[in-house]
Design an enzyme around this catalytic site. Structure first.
Site, PDB file in Angstrom:
ATOM      1  N   TYR A  57      19.527  41.573 -15.327  1.00  7.52           N
ATOM      2  CA  TYR A  57      20.731  41.116 -14.633  1.00  7.52           C
ATOM      3  C   TYR A  57      20.673  39.601 -14.386  1.00  7.52           C
ATOM      4  CZ  TYR A  57      22.034  45.961 -13.436  1.00  7.52           C
ATOM      5  OH  TYR A  57      22.394  47.283 -13.466  1.00  7.52           O
ATOM      6  N   SER A 214      29.145  52.666 -11.650  1.00  9.67           N
ATOM      7  CA  SER A 214      30.542  52.532 -12.092  1.00  9.67           C
ATOM      8  C   SER A 214      31.408  53.699 -11.618  1.00  9.67           C
ATOM      9  CB  SER A 214      30.631  52.404 -13.616  1.00  9.67           C
ATOM     10  OG  SER A 214      31.888  51.872 -14.004  1.00  9.67           O
ATOM     11  N   GLY A 219      36.603  49.364 -12.402  1.00 11.55           N
ATOM     12  CA  GLY A 219      37.787  48.939 -11.660  1.00 11.55           C
ATOM     13  C   GLY A 219      39.052  49.693 -12.012  1.00 11.55           C
TER      14      GLY A 219
END
Length: 331
Positions: A57, A214, A219
């Protein structure tokens, strides 16, 4: 806000983890370091003790950047004992043939690198970021035995595994007299219900905790259509959400109307659904603001009714007949 119902045991272990985990994939590029530190402070103040990251990350700045940010935060705040720190290994961390995967060499060297970046002496939960089926489980467990014996790793987890990966891992670990996996982290949400077939049933059979990443499908389940119309879409205008929106536009529109009827934000409804699913231990959220954390807390503390859950099942039906395989598709 340290409410008792916020914490559960991680699988069959004695480790208490919050039902919300602070995901850090947005740190670096989307969330600047100062804002990331404020987010971690805020989450910890709200009772969220689980911080989830990965060695890869921060790639928008450089790989390992996110761990460095967390390390500076831990050092500055002196709250290491209050944090359950989870990171991952397995994604490429260099161009060399041994700078990726789950060989004993890479696991051990990557762990040393993560400890240095995180500025800590131990990792609470060390997760296999992706399966590397070219490496036998005996080699993986041997590497983890070494790290555990050195006090560098407390628990082992997996991520993005198949149900048979979990079974293979646990059977091999039991033959070695080792505890094996404490957790599995999988993609699971109203649109992606495949884990109900084998991953979650396998985890429950072996008493492995399940973290969900997720939960809003990038989103898409967070009010994407409304945000696009308003010109405020961020995550829902990129990544996996874009093709999924085209494929599911009509049901997403109906979902947003249903959420409006409830008087709740779509993101809260989507997260509440995941948190109420059998076998789910914690939800990994990727907030960019404290308000996003507040929304996740509302999802936790304001569960959906049976009728609301049935309505969501009608909008987003399970695979086949629902439930675990093979009954889900047998007549």
């Amino acid at each position: 806000m340290n409410q008792p119902e916020l914490y559960v045991r991680l699988g069959r272990t004695g480790l208490a983890v919050s039902r919300l985990a602070l995901g850090t994939v947005n740190f670096g590029g989307r969330v600047e370091e100062s804002d990331a530190c404020r987010l971690m402070d805020y989450a910890l103040d709200c009772g969220i003790n689980l911080v989830d990251t990965a060695d890869s990350y921060g790639w928008r700045v450089h790989q390992g950047y996110t761990e460095e940010v967390i390390g500076r935060w831990l050092r500055k705040g002196g709250m290491r004992d209050n944090v359950v720190l989870a990171t991952k290994v397995g994604w490429p961390m260099g161009d060399g043939p041994n700078n990726l995967g789950l060989s004993a060499r890479h696991i051990i060297s990557a762990c040393e690198d993560s400890l240095r970046r995180l500025d800590t002496e131990w990792i609470d939960l060390y997760q296999l970021h992706k399966m590397d089926r070219a490496v036998p489980w005996d080699e993986i467990w041997r590497a983890m035995d070494i790290l555990a014996a050195q006090g560098k790793v407390r628990y082992i987890g997996s991520s993005n595994a198949a149900g048979w990966d979990l079974a293979a891992a646990q059977e091999r670990a039991m033959r070695r007299g080792a505890p094996g996996l404490a957790s599995e982290q999988c993609l699971y949400n109203l649109l992606v219900r495949q884990p109900e077939l084998e991953v979650i049933p396998a985890a429950r059979a072996y008493d492995i905790g399940v973290f969900v990443w997720s939960p809003l499908h990038g989103g898409l389940l967070g009010g994407a259509l409304r945000k696009i119309a308003e010109g405020t879409a961020v995550k829902s205008a990129q990544g996996r959400a874009v093709p999924a929106l085209e494929a599911h536009r009509s049901v997403i529109a109906e979902y947003e109307r249903f959420c409006a009827e409830l008087g709740r934000e779509p993101a809260e409804v989507g997260m509440a659904w995941v948190l109420q699913r059998p076998g789910v231990t914690s939800l990994v959220i990727g907030p960019r603001t404290p308000e996003h954390v507040d929304g996740a807390l509302r999802a936790l503390h304001q569960p959906l009714s049976d009728g609301e859950l049935e309505r969501l099942d009608a909008l987003f039906p399970p695979v086949g007949h629902g439930g675990p395989a093979p009954d889900a598709w047998l007549d």
